[in-house]
Write a protein that holds these residues in place. Sequence first.
Motif, PDB file in Angstrom:
ATOM      1  N   THR A   1       0.847  -1.187   0.000  1.00 60.87           N
ATOM      2  CA  THR A   1       0.000   0.000   0.000  1.00 60.87           C
ATOM      3  C   THR A   1       0.885   1.240   0.000  1.00 60.87           C
ATOM      4  N   GLY A   2       0.290   2.340  -0.362  1.00 56.68           N
ATOM      5  CA  GLY A   2       1.038   3.593  -0.372  1.00 56.68           C
ATOM      6  C   GLY A   2       0.180   4.671  -0.970  1.00 56.68           C
ATOM      7  N   GLY A   3       0.328   5.874  -0.454  1.00 55.26           N
ATOM      8  CA  GLY A   3      -0.440   6.994  -0.982  1.00 55.26           C
ATOM      9  C   GLY A   3      -1.935   6.755  -0.888  1.00 55.26           C
ATOM     10  N   GLY A   4      -2.357   5.980   0.098  1.00 57.05           N
ATOM     11  CA  GLY A   4      -3.780   5.731   0.269  1.00 57.05           C
ATOM     12  C   GLY A   4      -4.340   4.712  -0.704  1.00 57.05           C
ATOM     13  N   LYS A   5      -3.451   4.008  -1.388  1.00 56.26           N
ATOM     14  CA  LYS A   5      -3.930   3.036  -2.369  1.00 56.26           C
ATOM     15  C   LYS A   5      -3.265   1.691  -2.148  1.00 56.26           C
ATOM     16  N   THR A   6      -3.949   0.655  -2.571  1.00 53.82           N
ATOM     17  CA  THR A   6      -3.381  -0.686  -2.488  1.00 53.82           C
ATOM     18  C   THR A   6      -2.939  -1.109  -3.881  1.00 53.82           C
ATOM     19  N   TYR A   7      -1.740  -1.623  -3.932  1.00 53.11           N
ATOM     20  CA  TYR A   7      -1.213  -2.002  -5.239  1.00 53.11           C
ATOM     21  C   TYR A   7      -1.797  -3.344  -5.659  1.00 53.11           C
ATOM     22  N   PRO A   8      -2.573  -3.391  -6.734  1.00 59.82           N
ATOM     23  CA  PRO A   8      -3.207  -4.640  -7.127  1.00 59.82           C
ATOM     24  C   PRO A   8      -2.297  -5.488  -8.016  1.00 59.82           C
ATOM     25  N   TYR A   9      -1.594  -6.433  -7.405  1.00 59.79           N
ATOM     26  CA  TYR A   9      -0.731  -7.335  -8.189  1.00 59.79           C
ATOM     27  C   TYR A   9      -1.295  -8.742  -8.077  1.00 59.79           C
ATOM     28  N   PHE A  10      -0.836  -9.626  -8.902  1.00 60.20           N
ATOM     29  CA  PHE A  10      -1.318 -11.003  -8.834  1.00 60.20           C
ATOM     30  C   PHE A  10      -0.162 -11.952  -9.107  1.00 60.20           C
ATOM     31  N   HIS A  11       0.065 -12.854  -8.178  1.00 62.47           N
ATOM     32  CA  HIS A  11       1.140 -13.822  -8.335  1.00 62.47           C
ATOM     33  C   HIS A  11       0.558 -15.137  -8.843  1.00 62.47           C
ATOM     34  N   VAL A  12       1.046 -15.593  -9.968  1.00 62.54           N
ATOM     35  CA  VAL A  12       0.577 -16.895 -10.474  1.00 62.54           C
ATOM     36  C   VAL A  12       1.690 -17.901 -10.256  1.00 62.54           C
ATOM     37  N   GLU A  13       1.321 -19.137  -9.980  1.00 64.11           N
ATOM     38  CA  GLU A  13       2.347 -20.156  -9.816  1.00 64.11           C
ATOM     39  C   GLU A  13       2.188 -21.186 -10.918  1.00 64.11           C
ATOM     40  N   ASP A  14       3.315 -21.505 -11.537  1.00 63.53           N
ATOM     41  CA  ASP A  14       3.285 -22.537 -12.562  1.00 63.53           C
ATOM     42  C   ASP A  14       2.182 -22.226 -13.587  1.00 63.53           C
ATOM     43  N   PHE A  15       2.265 -21.027 -14.119  1.00 62.75           N
ATOM     44  CA  PHE A  15       1.157 -20.482 -14.908  1.00 62.75           C
ATOM     45  C   PHE A  15       1.096 -21.107 -16.295  1.00 62.75           C
ATOM     46  N   ASP A  16      -0.078 -21.532 -16.673  1.00 65.41           N
ATOM     47  CA  ASP A  16      -0.309 -21.935 -18.054  1.00 65.41           C
ATOM     48  C   ASP A  16      -1.615 -21.291 -18.476  1.00 65.41           C
ATOM     49  N   TYR A  17      -1.531 -20.380 -19.405  1.00 63.82           N
ATOM     50  CA  TYR A  17      -2.697 -19.545 -19.697  1.00 63.82           C
ATOM     51  C   TYR A  17      -3.928 -20.389 -19.998  1.00 63.82           C
ATOM     52  N   ASP A  18      -3.762 -21.332 -20.936  1.00 61.73           N
ATOM     53  CA  ASP A  18      -4.951 -22.045 -21.405  1.00 61.73           C
ATOM     54  C   ASP A  18      -5.609 -22.862 -20.299  1.00 61.73           C
TER      55      ASP A  18
END
Length: 764
Positions: free
Chosen positions: A284-301
């Motif tokens: 968080t910072g500046g009153g905002k939460t940083y929206p990130y996403f961690h994927v593990e062993d990612f396979d799009y399909d």
Amino acid sequence: MGLATNRRLRFLSKPYVGPVIVGLLLGITLNIIAAPFVGDTCHNVIPNNGDGENLVKLRETKSVEDAQMKAPNDQDEKMEKTLIFEQAPPPNNQFKVKPKKLFRPRYVSTELGIKEKLFVAAITSPATIDTFGVALNKTVSSHVTQLVFFTQSPPTNPPPGLTLVLIKNQAPSEMPIYILKYIVETYADVFDFFMIITDRTHLRAEKVFDFVSHISVSENIHMGSPEVNTKYCNIEGSVILSQSVMQSISTELDWCLKNPHPTSPSMTLGICVEHASGLPCQDTGGGKTYPYFHVEDFDYDDDIDALRGNPKFNTSIAVYPMPDDIAHYKVHRYFCLLELNQTRQEIDRTKKNIMKMSKMAPAGTSDMSWPLGTPETLHGLSRFDLIRWAYFTETHIYFEDDFTNIRPLIGVHKQDVEAILELAIGNIEKKYTQFQFHSLLNGYRRFDPTRGMEYILDLKLVGKEDVSSRVETRVHLLRPLGKVEILPVPYVTEHRRIDLILPVAADDLKGFATFLEAYRKTCLTNHDNTHLRILFIYKNRTDGDKTDQFALPKSLIDYYQNKHINQTGKISWQAFEFHEPYVSDFVLMDLLTRNYKQSSLLLIGSVGMELTIDFLNRVRMNTIINWQVFFPISFWQFKPNLVYQKFPYPSQVELGAKYGFFNKHSFQHCSFYVSDYLEARKRLSPYDAMQSDLFHMFLRYEKLNVFRAAEPSLRHKWKDVVCDPLAPETVYHNCLAHNSEGLASRSQLATLLFEQTMGSQEHH
Ligand SMILES: *[C@@H]1O[C@H](CO)[C@@H](O)[C@H](O)[C@H]1NC(C)=O
Ligand SMILES: *[C@@H]1O[C@H](CO)[C@@H](O)[C@H](O)[C@H]1NC(C)=O
Ligand SMILES: *[C@@H]1O[C@H](CO)[C@@H](O)[C@H](O)[C@H]1NC(C)=O
Ligand SMILES: *[C@@H]1O[C@H](CO)[C@@H](O)[C@H](O)[C@H]1NC(C)=O
Ligand SMILES: *[C@@H]1O[C@H](CO)[C@@H](O)[C@H](O)[C@H]1NC(C)=O
């Protein structure tokens, strides 16, 4: 609207207006912000926050190399470490000049310390730059202010268009320190926010830009995706630093270099930033939460279906790590589609809102334009202001303009009608499933300059099972004017010298004296910066010819030269002699341009044209070296004895539909720079030179724009033009078309014909 809406189809529903306005504003803003960094020559200006002093001191005395030399615990090989920046963009603020006195900066933004928004540093490697790096560049670079790639060894074949910085011989875990050093030295006071990522981070760059744009620049930001149980962020998940944090780092770089984490670049960066700024990495910072996403062993399909419903994924602006570049593109596509869907929903909502609100407006829903959001049809003030509908069938188009009754549909017009028809049929058959398209009964179209191309189609449908059942239905379509593009054009002034070229052949002698008098009035007495060069063209002159056919014009020229003795050089002449049956434009121009400098602006005129200052200035504005040539559509007078009832005919050409016409078949008046002519001419093969004219040569030369527009200030007296059948085909046909339209308007000719036949009948 009930029935009408049912029948109406939308051709293209994208609301271009919103993006255009936002784009415009953004463009203007960026332009204003960018200007100082492009044009500012006062590099030695210190930003008005006191820390600038520190920065300068650091640059002068404490480079990292110096620090290494002095550091007692440094190994010898460490001392040899060099920092090599290659292919770096030209640094805007190399502090070559030491600040001694206070400068007044050239731009307000410099003085106020207005900065660019977002700098993105991406860690890449020779093995991945061709794949991950390019994917990142393609998805990110157009949205952030600057994207720079950092690598430890040079790629053999760096992809074009990437800004690449080489940091040699460092342990991988120390890389972030050198990136910080590079940023501090090159960009520290240029940007508000800095972002460090790897090429495995997928960024929704436009969202990131938006995100940091809403954080106050006075906040101290050290933000990213914190690793579990540590205060440090994973670089793959991206780390955002504010300018204030970057300033505090700038004095601690030496400390950071001495205290790297042995294996993890993320830890190295985190330790350094925390030491310098006292801030641990947070999400968080500046009153905002940083929206990130961690994927593990990612396979799009495999994974996307599960992720689709995950609100955290849908709203994230950084997704990491990507397994390959294809995943980069796929995720990018997913988010683009998501955005598109959201935009569509927004449009639908807005439309419903408009419908709801308009019921309460004074005129009710009848006041609404169709389709929603497009400007209303232009309501003319009189019947002369109405926009004409052209009627078309699948094969022909009728009454397109004043001069044609019927014309076969060909080329783009055919494609246009086919595309419209296909769309209408597709939609109609979806709606009336038991029917299918039979034929087009009537088609109408018109171009409304405020809306776009409008169509009305009457379609005949027959039942699929029961062929005897028929329906006729009418659909309205609109192909709206979309993206409005603003074309930046180089700056020109109205003071340029024009070299007016006047070719004079044997049949031009009649109007010559008038032209010269007009030149005196317009240019000589007004001291306009125009020089006249008259080209006398002799054809078939044999040695036996004793009399000079141009003797009279030459003496006239002498007369004007003597009369305006203080403007010598403003009138000159040159003679050319040809014996070929046909002389093309190019032969004459090639000979002529030898006498002129490359930077000369030539205007080709003709005997019979009226010279006005307005027109000459138009030529100066519309002809741009290396950029644009000008082919005005001149206004030609009709044959005076056909359109005027009584003597004397006016000495000037009157502008009006009764007195003349804009001659789109004439390309003889034009202006261009000699250097542009020579460049275009080089690319013209000898065969093409036989078949072509100046206009088509410039049209074919893709580096120049050809500007052609109706020019009311260029008027031409009536002239009986003799068409040369030996001329290139297009030239000859244009000439014939000119002659057939140039006598008088159709109604005038019809009236004359009628009067004549009546007259002869009375005789009988
Ligand atoms: C990288 O991005 C820049 C700016 O958008 C572009 O000009 C360049 O062609 C891109 N390079 C590659 C290899 O995609
Ligand atoms: C995420 O986006 C998809 C596609 O538009 C949508 O179907 C889904 O409902 C969204 N999920 C959330 C939680 O917004
Ligand atoms: C967008 O909407 C279309 C159709 O409404 C749907 O097929 C597609 O899956 C949606 N895409 C996303 C990313 O939500
Ligand atoms: C010039 O001479 C050629 C043949 O010698 C002739 O065909 C042509 O008509 C002449 N042209 C003029 C303008 O006199
Ligand atoms: C020569 O120039 C002067 C001023 O520049 C002007 O007054 C004078 O009339 C000019 N003479 C002629 C013959 O044009």
